[in-house]
Design a protein around this motif. Structure first.
Motif, mmCIF file in Angstrom:
data_model
loop_
_atom_site.group_PDB
_atom_site.id
_atom_site.type_symbol
_atom_site.label_atom_id
_atom_site.label_comp_id
_atom_site.label_asym_id
_atom_site.label_seq_id
_atom_site.Cartn_x
_atom_site.Cartn_y
_atom_site.Cartn_z
ATOM 1 N N ILE A 63 2.660 6.609 0.139
ATOM 2 C CA ILE A 63 2.329 5.243 0.555
ATOM 3 C C ILE A 63 1.492 4.548 -0.504
ATOM 4 O O ILE A 63 1.738 3.387 -0.848
ATOM 5 N N ASN A 82 5.402 1.582 7.951
ATOM 6 C CA ASN A 82 5.626 3.015 7.779
ATOM 7 C C ASN A 82 6.561 3.431 8.909
ATOM 8 O O ASN A 82 6.165 3.459 10.079
ATOM 9 N N CYS A 124 8.109 2.106 4.124
ATOM 10 C CA CYS A 124 7.987 3.502 3.719
ATOM 11 C C CYS A 124 8.855 4.363 4.631
ATOM 12 O O CYS A 124 8.734 4.280 5.857
ATOM 13 N N TYR A 126 9.258 8.184 4.581
ATOM 14 C CA TYR A 126 8.931 9.477 3.983
ATOM 15 C C TYR A 126 9.503 10.611 4.821
ATOM 16 O O TYR A 126 9.083 10.843 5.954
#
Length: 222
Positions: A63, A82, A124, A126
């Motif tokens: 991030i 996120n 983001c 991930y």
């Protein structure tokens, strides 16, 4: 007739089978995916995700790197999302200390659907793309959430050689159901008219074209 869960085409062929799962490959977008009958029940899946969310340092670094890149191109405060994993309070505080805001959506642990009704300067993702059971739906959603000119950072392990799939440990996690190659993201970027960068074998960056860059309807060639 089996269809690809990412590009929705019917050019799907048998690829590999082990004792636990059967895998298919799409000849159009090069996605590899596990048979839906082998997907874990939601309760088992959620338990495994809770363990994954405890590993914060790689997510924090991911991030931070993305925010640093985005603020080099935009001087005004950024609002990011996120998606699919929860960062801890210290990570959020670090983003806020730089004058930006990071909101979080997770279908199990932070399912605030109002966050899916706005757009963001950056997104983001991930270690979440491999968990998408319906990657076409999630990809379309993420594209719609990104502002023109915005960046999406995707961290997922790419399969570099089809011949190596049998020994690829990434497939052994039963929550991993969708597997990508470079060609898969090249296909997606071309369809959406996105800029594409492979920053590493497990880091893919895509940028949505600004409004002045849009010359065609991305769905026109779908």
């Amino acid at each position: 007739m089996r269809r690809c869960p990412l590009c929705t085409r019917n050019r799907v062929v048998n690829f590999y089978q082990d004792r636990k799962r059967h895998y298919f490959r799409c000849e159009e977008c090069q996605l590899l995916f596990a048979d839906a009958s082998s997907h874990l029940p939601p309760s088992a899946e959620q338990s495994k995700y809770r363990q994954a969310n405890s590993k914060q340092r790689p997510l924090q670094q991911f991030i931070t790197s993305l925010v640093d890149q985005c603020q080099q191109q935009q001087s005004t405060p950024l609002v990011g999302l996120n998606f699919g994993r929860i960062a801890d309070a210290s990570t959020l505080a670090n983003v806020e200390a730089q004058g930006h805001q990071l909101l979080q959506y997770d279908p199990f642990f932070a399912a605030d659907h109002t966050l899916l009704q706005r757009q963001y300067d950056f997104i983001c993702c991930y270690r979440v793309f491999e968990h998408f059971r319906f990657p076409h739906r999630e990809w379309q959603l993420l594209c719609s959430l990104l502002k023109p000119g915005g960046w999406m950072a995707i961290s997922t392990q790419l399969l570099t050689q089809l011949s190596g799939f049998e020994k690829w440990h990434h497939k052994d996690n039963l929550t991993h159901v969708s597997f990508y190659q470079r060609a898969t993201f090249e296909f997606l970027a071309n369809q959406a008219n996105f800029r594409l960068l492979f920053a590493a074998n497990d880091l893919i960056l895509v940028q949505k074209p600004s409004e002045s860059d849009i010359t065609r309807d991305p769905s026109s060639s779908a």
